[in-house]
Design a protein around this motif. Structure first.
Motif, PDB file in Angstrom:
ATOM      1  N   THR A   1      73.482  62.136  70.194  1.00 32.70           N
ATOM      2  CA  THR A   1      73.426  62.489  68.760  1.00 32.70           C
ATOM      3  C   THR A   1      74.823  63.261  68.384  1.00 32.70           C
ATOM      4  O   THR A   1      75.620  63.862  69.110  1.00 32.70           O
ATOM      5  CB  THR A   1      72.161  63.636  68.400  1.00 32.70           C
TER       6      THR A   1
ATOM      7  N   ASP B   1      74.853  65.012  65.509  1.00 35.78           N
ATOM      8  CA  ASP B   1      74.356  66.337  64.758  1.00 35.78           C
ATOM      9  C   ASP B   1      74.719  67.448  65.571  1.00 35.78           C
ATOM     10  O   ASP B   1      74.819  67.496  66.834  1.00 35.78           O
ATOM     11  CB  ASP B   1      72.904  66.235  64.334  1.00 35.78           C
TER      12      ASP B   1
ATOM     13  N   LEU C   1      66.979  64.569  63.216  1.00 38.55           N
ATOM     14  CA  LEU C   1      68.461  64.100  64.035  1.00 38.55           C
ATOM     15  C   LEU C   1      68.274  62.485  64.041  1.00 38.55           C
ATOM     16  O   LEU C   1      67.021  62.115  64.084  1.00 38.55           O
ATOM     17  CB  LEU C   1      68.267  64.782  65.347  1.00 38.55           C
ATOM     18  N   TYR C   2      69.395  61.943  64.116  1.00 45.46           N
ATOM     19  CA  TYR C   2      69.242  60.468  64.851  1.00 45.46           C
ATOM     20  C   TYR C   2      69.754  60.692  66.101  1.00 45.46           C
ATOM     21  O   TYR C   2      70.454  61.336  66.615  1.00 45.46           O
ATOM     22  CB  TYR C   2      70.113  59.794  64.089  1.00 45.46           C
ATOM     23  N   ILE C   3      68.650  60.410  67.054  1.00 46.86           N
ATOM     24  CA  ILE C   3      68.847  60.380  68.531  1.00 46.86           C
ATOM     25  C   ILE C   3      68.864  58.912  68.916  1.00 46.86           C
ATOM     26  O   ILE C   3      67.879  58.193  68.949  1.00 46.86           O
ATOM     27  CB  ILE C   3      67.802  61.151  69.370  1.00 46.86           C
TER      28      ILE C   3
END
Ligand code: FAD
Length: 646
Positions: free
Chosen positions: A436, A438, A453-455
């Motif tokens: 990520t 973030d 989040l984008y994981i």
């Protein structure tokens, strides 16, 4: 709402009349499922035939005063699934050894058939092939019946009902106001059921913990006719079995699986079932961790090896020293949304939950008397949206029951369509940061905070919480993204020796941290402070359900404490007696397991106040063993919580 009961002569259809009533208790025995249909209520009860025979009169009972006389104790012959007792001049012999003989509702005799045949609808003919082994065995253990012989004319198959877990179905119907349920009740429980039901109706409080009795305990999603049937038949089959508390149902397995199920299978998962979900206890592939970490453990007594593997030791070690992934999908979660969502949740919880979006709060739901109904983790996702980590279907009903007329709030059980991975361990951040962009630093993503989040391109809601006591996150996403999230985390964790953890390791780790588990440790019979959960009760908030009850005297003054002992590796069963120095009973045990990190067996126990102080010595009874234990200061692992907060 119910207004009355229509009564009619079942044979002729005559004499129709209505008895006005604003409260009706459905207690229709084996006809429960039929009554349930009238109420729009799926009643998971499976009627089953049960062989019941009588000997011809016996010499030793010749002085019996009447046909029901019983001057001797009833005897259970556990190994053979047989019980017997005097009934008048005969010996009455019940048979649990035979296969469960199911009866459908439409196979129960109608009033006309019963009248014509002169036989009760709950009585069928004795099936000799099923009863024969019991008759053989009773002749061996009670020889005088041999000469007397079986009175076949009196013997029969009686019909009664089994629920999926063998317990009764009690409580408000939740479909028709004023209708209460008291179904699947055994004679042995009848007086208690009457008391609980009467208290519940008249005071709103059942007086005891009803988690295992309340018909709301079953997730309605599971209540297919086949579920009720298969689990009910299994419950009959197991009446005389000695089952380990960890032993899982063998019927209708695989009815609920997470998106990670296939990966866990490949890793050699040993699954048990809970609320329909398949959950790994341990995973065979982690056997190598035992060698890698040179872990040893003492010999395990036979009872404690049930549903146990030392591999769990390796998984716990890896969580404390490397990083581990836990499948948390089976935990119940609700999405509470709408302009009135925060008002509803504030009314029902002990802590302030309507904090800034991105806040996570551990809090409790209480009943009016201040007893704990559930512990919940509330995440404020946006102004009008909350994720609730809950315990059981009863929580959903509780939330729904407290929505006021006109309030705009929706409560959705999102457990099925979503999934969750617990990523925990000293290297959790190293793993996640590869996937990520973030900010997941401690400064950018603090403890008990939540972030979208984008994981690895998967949209996930991350909660910085940890039930095992290590750095990490619960990562939630929708089921469609689950497999990718799992695979990406697993690949990224490879260089850190990531393992997939099972429930055994998980449970041991949370015990080391002193984290309670609802149901296993505390129930509505307990107050927050007694359970060591005072920290989850706001010191300033007053307008929530149960606040006033908290100022009333509790029903017990026992406290939950942590005991440590040098148990021979295993752990006492929940509910084992705890004795003081003079051998007097001072309490009983709750959750227990071996704490692999602390090298002791850890047992939560409810003890009298005078035995609750640290360093008090007590004795835990486990079958015929007496194990010395000592009250420890909670928690045993990382008391400052620094491992989680960094
Ligand atoms: C052979 C045998 C041995 C057993 N041994 C034991 C034992 O050792 N210990 C133990 O604890 N339990 C035992 N049980 C189980 C126990 O007997 C039952 O669980 C218990 O009697 C059920 O009680 P109940 O009041 O719920 O139902 P019931 O006693 O069946 O009463 C339900 C009543 O509701 C009435 N009813 C249903 N529908 C309607 C309707 N639409 N309108 C009007 N009335 C209606 C029925 O006619 C019935 O009278 C045994 C059962 C059997 C068959």
């Amino acid at each position: 709402a119910v207004t009355g009961v229509q009564v009619v002569d079942a044979l002729t259809g005559d004499h129709q009349r209505t008895i006005a009533a604003d409260i009706v208790v459905a207690a229709g025995g084996i006809w429960g499922p039929t009554i349930g249909k009238w109420l729009g209520k799926n009643m998971p009860m499976q009627p089953i035939e049960h062989g019941f025979g009588f000997s011809h009169p016996l010499e030793e009972f010749r002085d019996a005063a009447n046909d029901e006389s019983c001057n001797f104790p009833m005897i259970r012959h556990q190994g053979a699934g047989v019980y017997f007792r005097q009934q008048g001049k005969s010996l009455a012999i019940g048979a649990y050894e035979h296969k469960p003989l199911e009866v459908r509702q439409d196979q129960l005799a109608s009033a006309a058939e019963a009248h014509a045949g002169g036989v009760q609808p709950s009585v069928h003919e004795l099936t000799w092939e099923d009863y024969e082994p019991t008759w053989k065995e009773i002749q061996r253990v009670y020889p005088s019946v041999r000469a007397a012989g079986l009175d076949e004319a009196r013997s029969f198959n009686g019909i009664f009902s089994f629920t999926p877990d063998g317990g009764p179905l009690l409580g408000p119907s939740n479909t028709v106001a004023g209708v209460w349920i008291a179904q699947a009740v055994w004679v042995t429980a009848s007086a208690g059921v009457a008391q609980v039901t009467a208290d519940w109706i008249t005071t709103g409080h059942p007086g005891i913990d009803t988690a295992d009795l309340d018909l709301a305990r079953f997730d309605t999603r599971l209540l297919s006719p086949e579920f009720g049937r298969q689990k009910g038949l299994e419950a009959y089959d197991e009446v005389y079995d000695i089952r380990h508390p960890r032993a899982a149902s063998a019927k209708l397995r695989g009815i609920r699986t997470s998106p990670f199920h296939f990966h866990q299978q490949l890793a050699g998962a040993h699954f048990v079932e809970a609320n329909g979900w398949e959950r790994p206890l341990w995973l065979e592939e982690n056997r190598r961790v035992l060698e890698e970490a040179e872990l040893t453990f003492p010999k395990i007594p036979a009872w404690d090896t049930s549903e146990f593997s030392p591999i769990a030791v390796g998984e716990a070690w890896a969580t404390r020293n490397r990083v581990a992934m836990y499948d948390m999908t089976s935990l119940t979660r609700y999405w509470v949304a709408g302009p009135d969502a925060s008002a509803l949740l504030e009314r029902l919880t002990t802590n302030k939950v309507s904090k800034k979006p991105g806040s996570v709060t551990f809090t409790l739901m209480l009943d009016a008397a201040g007893g704990i109904l559930s512990d919940v983790t509330v995440t404020r996702v946006s102004d009008d949206e909350f994720l609730i980590g809950a315990n059981s279907h009863r929580d959903l009903i509780h939330l729904n029951n407290h929505v006021r007329d006109g309030e705009q709030v929706s409560i959705t059980d999102i457990s099925p369509g979503t999934c969750c991975i617990g990523l925990w361990g000293p290297h959790a951040r190293d793993v996640l940061s590869q996937l990520t962009d973030d900010d997941i630093s401690h400064e950018g993503f603090g403890y008990f905070k939540a972030k979208q989040l984008y994981i690895a391109a998967v949209p996930a809601l991350a909660l910085r919480v940890s039930y095992v006591g290590e750095l990490g996150w619960e990562l939630y996403t929708t089921a469609d993204h689950g497999a990718r999230l799992w695979e990406e985390l697993h690949t990224a964790g490879n260089q850190y020796g990531i393992v997939i953890g099972g429930r055994l390791a998980f449970n041991a780790l949370r015990l080391e941290k002193g984290f309670r588990s609802y149901g296993a440790d505390m129930t509505r019979e307990h107050r927050p402070h007694q359970a060591g959960l005072g920290f989850a009760v706001s010191k300033v908030k007053t307008d929530y359900l149960g606040y006033e009850g908290l100022s009333e005297p509790p029903t017990t003054d026992r406290q939950m404490v942590t005991l440590t002992s040098d148990f021979p590796f295993g752990a006492p069963n929940s509910g084992s007696p705890v004795l003081g120095a003079d051998g007097q009973l001072v309490g009983y045990t709750a959750s227990s397991d071996f704490g692999y990190t602390v090298g002791k067996t850890i047992t939560f126990a409810w003890l009298d106040p005078e035995h609750s102080r640290a360093d008090t010595e007590v004795v835990i009874k486990h079958f015929n063993r007496s194990v010395p234990a000592v009250v420890a200061s909670d928690p045993l692992y990382d008391p400052s919580g620094s491992k989680m907060r960094r």
